[in-house]
Scaffold this motif. Structure first.
Motif, mmCIF file in Angstrom:
data_model
loop_
_atom_site.group_PDB
_atom_site.id
_atom_site.type_symbol
_atom_site.label_atom_id
_atom_site.label_comp_id
_atom_site.label_asym_id
_atom_site.label_seq_id
_atom_site.Cartn_x
_atom_site.Cartn_y
_atom_site.Cartn_z
ATOM 1 N N LEU A 68 90.827 11.892 -81.178
ATOM 2 C CA LEU A 68 90.823 11.032 -80.198
ATOM 3 C C LEU A 68 89.431 10.119 -80.753
ATOM 4 O O LEU A 68 89.618 8.527 -80.456
ATOM 5 N N ARG A 72 90.212 5.919 -80.657
ATOM 6 C CA ARG A 72 89.559 4.308 -79.810
ATOM 7 C C ARG A 72 88.585 4.156 -80.619
ATOM 8 O O ARG A 72 88.883 2.473 -80.257
ATOM 9 N N ARG A 75 90.887 1.197 -82.059
ATOM 10 C CA ARG A 75 92.171 0.076 -80.962
ATOM 11 C C ARG A 75 90.767 -1.053 -80.423
ATOM 12 O O ARG A 75 90.817 -2.205 -80.691
ATOM 13 N N ARG A 76 89.534 -0.411 -80.403
ATOM 14 C CA ARG A 76 88.502 -0.742 -79.914
ATOM 15 C C ARG A 76 88.135 -1.884 -81.790
ATOM 16 O O ARG A 76 88.097 -3.411 -81.063
ATOM 17 N N ALA A 103 95.107 7.904 -76.896
ATOM 18 C CA ALA A 103 94.600 6.075 -77.471
ATOM 19 C C ALA A 103 95.637 5.300 -77.021
ATOM 20 O O ALA A 103 94.800 4.219 -76.890
#
Length: 299
Positions: A68, A72, A75-76, A103
């Motif tokens: 996870l 994340r 995604r960021r 996420a």
């Protein structure tokens, strides 16, 4: 003390519109545990990449990596590049490809129908694994056979193939790039379905007929991925190795050759490079195909 999850993640740019999120192949480093586990032994040691195809503020995220925390970070990173719309495509059901689905719980998650079925069947096992994937977010949409998809103004094609696992999805981009998931692996494929090697060869031959310029696998050499990926010879190298496995599956007794010797034809293509941790993968492959053929070789 091991690094935190995601601390060794590298962001590569194999093409202007593609990001590869690569982790692993860090000598002497384990992320999760000293005990055998799928994250360290099945993914991190081998090296693993997941991908994002970016166009006009949209991104197709091909697999969610090994934790996870990794997902994340992915995604960021994409949001920092201005991506506002994301869709996740799962290459197949294995844990090192679906571990970060949570996420992207607010995004569409697309997979082959068979991937969705297997994930539903194995959800409890995946969520109680070592390490656990909890919660595992199941696909929100499925397809069968082939599926067209728009990423901004970019038209891509999802194609289901029976290579490595019966539910695999590869992604063809209009510029000739293929996101290959685990259908191709450098230096050799990991045999998860030993009884289906003949079927795998059929679909590898089908892939070899496609108009492909570069191939980006999930497990491969960081420097090759960073420089744009592999050529079509990668497919032929994989086929050569699988053909040799099929040959020994029919022999009463075999000598246990090391990877360099056994896969000499694959290495001769120049497409793949010897990587010592795959000696263990090779031994497991040989044992798996021999068991599937009904032989009882000594360990």
């Amino acid at each position: 003390m091991p690094p935190a999850l995601g601390d060794t993640l590298r962001v590569l740019r194999p093409a202007p519109h593609i990001r590869a999120f690569y982790d692993g192949r860090v000598p002497g480093v384990r992320l999760h545990s000293a005990a055998p586990n799928w994250l360290d032994d099945g993914a991190y040691e081998a090296g693993i990449a997941s991908y994002a195809v970016i166009n006009a503020g949209s991104a197709l995220i091909y697999d969610t990596n090994i934790s996870l925390a990794h997902a994340r970070l992915i995604r960021r990173t994409l949001e920092a590049e201005g991506v506002r719309h994301m869709i996740v495509v799962l290459s197949h059901w294995h844990d090192d490809h679906v571990a970060g689905t949570a996420a992207f719980a607010d995004c569409e998650i697309l997979a082959s129908r068979r991937t969705a079925e297997i994930l539903a069947e194995k959800r409890a096992d995946l969520e109680s694994g070592d390490p656990p994937i909890k919660p595992l977010i199941l696909p929100t949409r499925t397809y069968e056979g082939e599926c067209g998809l728009a990423v901004g103004a970019l038209q891509v094609r999802l194609i289901q193939v029976d290579v490595h696992s019966c539910d695999a999805t590869v992604v063809r981009l209009p510029d000739g790039i293929l996101l290959a998931g685990d259908t191709l692996e450098d230096p050799v494929t990991y045999v998860d379905e030993p009884g289906r090697l003949a079927a795998h060869l059929v679909d590898l031959a089908r892939m070899a007929d496609w108009d492909i310029t570069r191939i980006l696998p999930n497990h491969g050499a960081e420097e090759t991925i960073a420089s744009g990926g592999y050529g079509k010879e990668f497919i032929y190298a994989t086929m050569a190795y699988i053909k040799k496995l099929i040959e020994i599956s029919g022999e009463v007794k075999v000598n246990c050759e090391d990877l360099r010797s056994f896969a000499a034809a694959a290495f001769a293509t120049g497409a793949v490079t010897y990587f010592a941790p795959y000696e263990a993968v090779h031994r497991q492959n040989v044992a798996a195909v021999r068991r599937a053929a009904g032989w009882r070789d000594a360990d």
